[in-house]
Design a protein around this motif. Structure first.
Motif, PDB file in Angstrom:
ATOM      1  N   THR A 399       0.824  -1.208   0.000  1.00  0.00           N
ATOM      2  CA  THR A 399       0.000   0.000   0.000  1.00  0.00           C
ATOM      3  C   THR A 399       0.858   1.258   0.000  1.00  0.00           C
ATOM      4  O   THR A 399       0.586   2.211  -0.744  1.00  0.00           O
ATOM      5  N   VAL A 400       1.930   1.248   0.829  1.00  0.00           N
ATOM      6  CA  VAL A 400       2.828   2.407   0.868  1.00  0.00           C
ATOM      7  C   VAL A 400       3.380   2.674  -0.529  1.00  0.00           C
ATOM      8  O   VAL A 400       3.360   3.811  -1.027  1.00  0.00           O
ATOM      9  N   LEU A 401       3.845   1.606  -1.191  1.00  0.00           N
ATOM     10  CA  LEU A 401       4.417   1.777  -2.521  1.00  0.00           C
ATOM     11  C   LEU A 401       3.342   2.142  -3.533  1.00  0.00           C
ATOM     12  O   LEU A 401       3.583   2.902  -4.478  1.00  0.00           O
ATOM     13  N   ILE A 406       0.868   6.455  -7.090  1.00  0.00           N
ATOM     14  CA  ILE A 406      -0.128   7.476  -7.435  1.00  0.00           C
ATOM     15  C   ILE A 406       0.509   8.856  -7.361  1.00  0.00           C
ATOM     16  O   ILE A 406       0.258   9.715  -8.213  1.00  0.00           O
ATOM     17  N   GLY A 407       1.356   9.064  -6.350  1.00  0.00           N
ATOM     18  CA  GLY A 407       1.984  10.384  -6.188  1.00  0.00           C
ATOM     19  C   GLY A 407       1.388  11.161  -5.034  1.00  0.00           C
ATOM     20  O   GLY A 407       1.191  12.370  -5.123  1.00  0.00           O
ATOM     21  N   VAL A 408       1.094  10.467  -3.930  1.00  0.00           N
ATOM     22  CA  VAL A 408       0.558  11.132  -2.740  1.00  0.00           C
ATOM     23  C   VAL A 408       1.687  11.885  -2.042  1.00  0.00           C
ATOM     24  O   VAL A 408       2.802  11.364  -1.953  1.00  0.00           O
ATOM     25  N   PRO A 409       1.458  13.110  -1.576  1.00  0.00           N
ATOM     26  CA  PRO A 409       2.535  13.863  -0.920  1.00  0.00           C
ATOM     27  C   PRO A 409       3.177  13.076   0.223  1.00  0.00           C
ATOM     28  O   PRO A 409       2.505  12.358   0.955  1.00  0.00           O
ATOM     29  N   GLY A 410       4.496  13.242   0.355  1.00  0.00           N
ATOM     30  CA  GLY A 410       5.230  12.505   1.383  1.00  0.00           C
ATOM     31  C   GLY A 410       5.855  11.235   0.839  1.00  0.00           C
ATOM     32  O   GLY A 410       6.528  10.507   1.560  1.00  0.00           O
ATOM     33  N   ALA A 487      10.959   4.671  -0.131  1.00  0.00           N
ATOM     34  CA  ALA A 487       9.964   5.461  -0.856  1.00  0.00           C
ATOM     35  C   ALA A 487       9.478   6.619   0.006  1.00  0.00           C
ATOM     36  O   ALA A 487       9.156   7.694  -0.511  1.00  0.00           O
ATOM     37  N   ILE A 488       9.419   6.415   1.321  1.00  0.00           N
ATOM     38  CA  ILE A 488       8.966   7.499   2.199  1.00  0.00           C
ATOM     39  C   ILE A 488      10.126   8.434   2.546  1.00  0.00           C
ATOM     40  O   ILE A 488       9.987   9.656   2.498  1.00  0.00           O
ATOM     41  N   VAL A 489      11.299   7.835   2.869  1.00  0.00           N
ATOM     42  CA  VAL A 489      12.445   8.661   3.259  1.00  0.00           C
ATOM     43  C   VAL A 489      12.813   9.624   2.134  1.00  0.00           C
ATOM     44  O   VAL A 489      12.934  10.829   2.343  1.00  0.00           O
ATOM     45  N   PHE A 490      12.946   9.095   0.903  1.00  0.00           N
ATOM     46  CA  PHE A 490      13.301   9.965  -0.219  1.00  0.00           C
ATOM     47  C   PHE A 490      12.122  10.823  -0.656  1.00  0.00           C
ATOM     48  O   PHE A 490      12.264  11.746  -1.434  1.00  0.00           O
ATOM     49  N   GLY A 491      10.937  10.498  -0.157  1.00  0.00           N
ATOM     50  CA  GLY A 491       9.780  11.325  -0.452  1.00  0.00           C
ATOM     51  C   GLY A 491       9.719  12.533   0.462  1.00  0.00           C
ATOM     52  O   GLY A 491       9.295  13.614   0.064  1.00  0.00           O
ATOM     53  N   ILE A 492      10.158  12.338   1.726  1.00  0.00           N
ATOM     54  CA  ILE A 492      10.118  13.457   2.674  1.00  0.00           C
ATOM     55  C   ILE A 492      11.378  14.300   2.553  1.00  0.00           C
ATOM     56  O   ILE A 492      11.332  15.523   2.521  1.00  0.00           O
TER      57      ILE A 492
END
Lengths: 522, 163
Positions: A399-401, A406-410, A487-492
């Motif tokens: 789900t996180v991936l 989709i491109g959800v912020p964060g 995916a989250i670390v490089f997203g934030i």
């Protein structure tokens, strides 16, 4: 730059050769391991893990050196370029080398349970050997600065890929026809590419890419031979990277290959080909030449736009989970092509960033898809019912991936899509922004379908008993969650990946903040 | 028309290429597809060999006597090997060229031949893998006609299982 002090000095002198030679040598050793004994498969797995681990260490230290001290050049066999084969690690390919080796390490971790379930024991050692050849081929085609050497490594990696895709036949016989289809298409693509190299050689008399660029600049910009060479190279690489109308091999190959190899291939193979398209379009040819500029802008951007729409649309209607992800891959590659098509520093940077981020997303998603099959034999979307209850950790990673796709912020998906939208806005391509938003909505639908099945439907019943919780093995969860967490670390905190992409884009467009001039208006 | 005859080898390359591609796209039989693919690849071999031909060129074998007397090549080859950079290589290139030039000998270009040897090996490997896939397909589907395979896959999908 504390890390830099730990990298040994020989990395900058012999690192480039080691990166290609080591996996090739280990492939030979792995292939002759005693395959009949049960230990053979395990030994081969250890060999692959060690090889990809060493390659990752070398690639990371080369990236640090390139960022600190500039490009690393290596003359193969001591023969000075342009006559000898030269390897060159610069800001454009160093991050991709790290990406390929990192994905190889993570996928190898995952391979231990996955390959045990999908490949017959006596074939495992050979399977791992073929994987190492494919890995070496990908690294080779990214690292080399010799145009013909690119073709050789392209074929090295492709031929082993055909074999590895066909190995999925023990799970689903359609793997054979998919592999055959890929073989025919891939060979046509590689042959087109080699025809293009031939024409370039006719025009310039050299095979070294930097030398080619220099000679083409001196004259031969308007030559028909140069134009023909570019056309053949563009089509050949377009086939390899699944550019929109040439993508038909991809869904089959991704859907029926062993899940370990699908994860690796989805995260790396199209990226390596895309890198080559960048290298050739911008550093051998030059988009400031009318012909190249038009081709890049009209063809690549328009096909990118069409690909985004068509593939996203098709992804919404697929029944097979891996086909959904495969069509989404084509759509994501099209985003990158759109960024390249802008031919501005910002557009290139956004396309490059999306290439790195998409590798993280798709590698993880295919690992999760493989885990669903491993536990419950799930390949169809409708069979995903209740996975949120039966495989909570795997589904959470998925789900996180998925929301990152989709491109959800964060998440990483947001960072690169935002960069792409910004680049399009500054370039005045409002229609492109509309297309990105529209396809993101389509992504909500095709990812949302999967998540809805998993969380809002009850697990299937076996007779009167509900299927009980059955989490994926730890060796699958670890790589999956490394992908999900990055995916989250490089997203934030996207600073590092953005700076890598910016450095690559600067190199491509030959200076900071320059818009590559090309024919035609906005 | 006359240029076409003068460059007849290019005409052959194009004809072979188109025949090969046509066979790949038009036939449903997997073996025939591979035959087409091979013809297509062979046309590229011819293209490369054509590229290496220099009008009036001799086989690219240096006459040892000629080579010794000019001397230049002897020293510059190790210089290039030591990797002292682009200039050294350029110098050795110039030396070899001037040696050839003074002797008024034109050589054919050997490099495309070497390149295409590699491509031939690649072609053989591709063909071998392709044929192996055809054998396995015949074992698992009982046919090598792609339309029949598609039909079998479609039926398999309807029954809800594959393979």
């Amino acid at each position: 730059m504390d890390l830099l002090s730990y990298t040994p000095a020989w990395i900058s002198t012999h690192g480039p050769a080691l990166l290609v030679v080591l996996p090739l040598m280990m492939a030979v050793l792995t292939a002759i391991l005693p395959s009949r004994a049960a230990i053979g498969g395990k030994l081969a797995w250890l060999a692959v893990l060690a090889t990809s681990g060493i390659c990752l260490a070398v690639a990371v230290s080369m990236l640090l050196q390139v960022m600190a001290h500039g490009p690393i050049d290596y003359a193969m066999g001591g023969w000075a370029p342009p006559f000898g084969i030269a390897y060159r690690v610069d800001a454009l390919n160093a991050p991709i080398l790290v990406l390929i080796s990192a994905v190889a390490v993570l996928c190898t971790l995952y391979a231990l349970p996955s390959v045990d379930a999908e490949v017959e024991p006596k074939k495992r050692a050979a399977f791992y050997a073929a994987f190492l050849v494919s890995f070496a081929g990908l690294l080779g085609m990214v690292i080399t600065a010799d145009a013909f050497n690119v073709f050789v490594f392209l074929e090295v990696s492709s031929i082993s890929t055909y074999v590895l895709v066909a190995m999925g036949a023990s799970r689903d016989r359609r793997a054979l026809t998919s592999s055959f289809n890929y073989l025919v298409m891939g060979s046509i693509g590689a042959t087109f590419f080699v025809i293009g190299i031939g024409f370039l050689y006719m025009q310039t008399g050299t095979l070294n890419m930097m030398d080619m660029a220099r000679i083409l600049q001196d004259g031969g910009v308007d030559s028909k031979v140069t134009k023909l060479a570019f056309a053949f190279i563009l089509v050949g690489l377009g086939l390899k990277l699944a550019m929109f109308p040439l993508h038909t091999w991809l869904p089959g190959a991704y859907s029926y290959a062993p899940s370990f190899f699908t994860a690796f291939m989805a995260a790396t193979a199209t990226k390596a080909a895309l890198y080559l398209m960048l290298r050739f379009s911008f550093m051998v040819f030059d988009p400031s030449w009318a012909f190249i500029g038009k081709a890049v802008m009209i063809l690549v951007a328009a096909l990118g736009l069409l690909g985004m729409m068509a593939a996203s649309l098709q992804a919404m209607f697929q029944n097979d989970l891996r086909r959904v992800l495969a069509f989404s891959s084509i759509a994501q590659v099209s985003y990158m092509l759109l960024g390249i098509g802008m031919a501005t520093t910002l557009g290139l940077s956004a396309g490059y960033l999306h290439m790195l981020n998409h590798a993280i997303i798709k590698g993880g998603l295919f690992i999760a898809a493989g885990a669903f099959w491993y536990r419950f034999g799930i390949t169809q979307v409708c069979d995903m019912r209740g996975l949120g209850k039966t495989m909570p950790w795997t589904m959470a990673g998925f789900t996180v991936l998925g929301i990152s796709l989709i491109g959800v912020p964060g998440t990483v998906g947001f960072v690169s899509k935002l960069a792409l939208v910004q680049a399009a806005a500054l370039h005045g391509w409002w229609w492109a922004i509309g297309a990105i938003v529209l396809t993101s909505i389509m992504a909500i639908i095709y990812v949302g379908r999967l998540i809805e099945q998993a969380y809002f439907q009850d697990p299937p019943k076996k007779g009167a008993v509900t299927v009980s919780k059955n989490e994926a093995p730890l060796m699958m969860l670890i790589p999956l969650w490394i992908f999900a967490i990055s995916a989250i670390v490089f997203g934030i905190n996207a600073e590092w990946t953005t700076s890598l992409a910016a450095a690559a884009a600067e190199l491509l467009s030959g200076g900071p903040d320059t818009i590559v001039p090309h024919m035609g208006g906005h | 028309m006359i240029t076409l005859f003068e460059h007849y080898n290019y005409a052959i390359v194009i004809i072979l290429m188109m025949i090969g591609l046509y066979v790949v796209f038009s036939s449903a039989n997997m073996i025939k597809k591979l035959v087409g693919l091979s013809i297509f690849q062979t046309s590229v071999f011819l293209l490369y060999i054509t590229m290496g031909k220099v009008t009036g060129g001799q086989p690219p074998i240096l006459d040892p006597a000629e080579y010794e007397s000019h001397g230049g090549g002897h020293e510059s080859a190790p210089a290039a090997a030591h990797g002292s950079g682009h200039e050294a290589a350029q110098a050795s290139h110039d030396a070899v060229q001037s040696a050839a030039h003074t002797a008024d000998v034109i050589y054919s270009n050997p490099l495309p031949h070497v390149l295409i040897l590699t491509a031939i090996v690649v072609g053989v490997a591709t063909l071998a893998i392709g044929l192996a896939l055809v054998v396995r397909t015949r074992e698992m589907y009982g046919t090598i006609e792609e339309n029949e395979i598609d039909e079998l896959d479609y039926l398999g999908n309807l029954e809800g299982h594959a393979g």
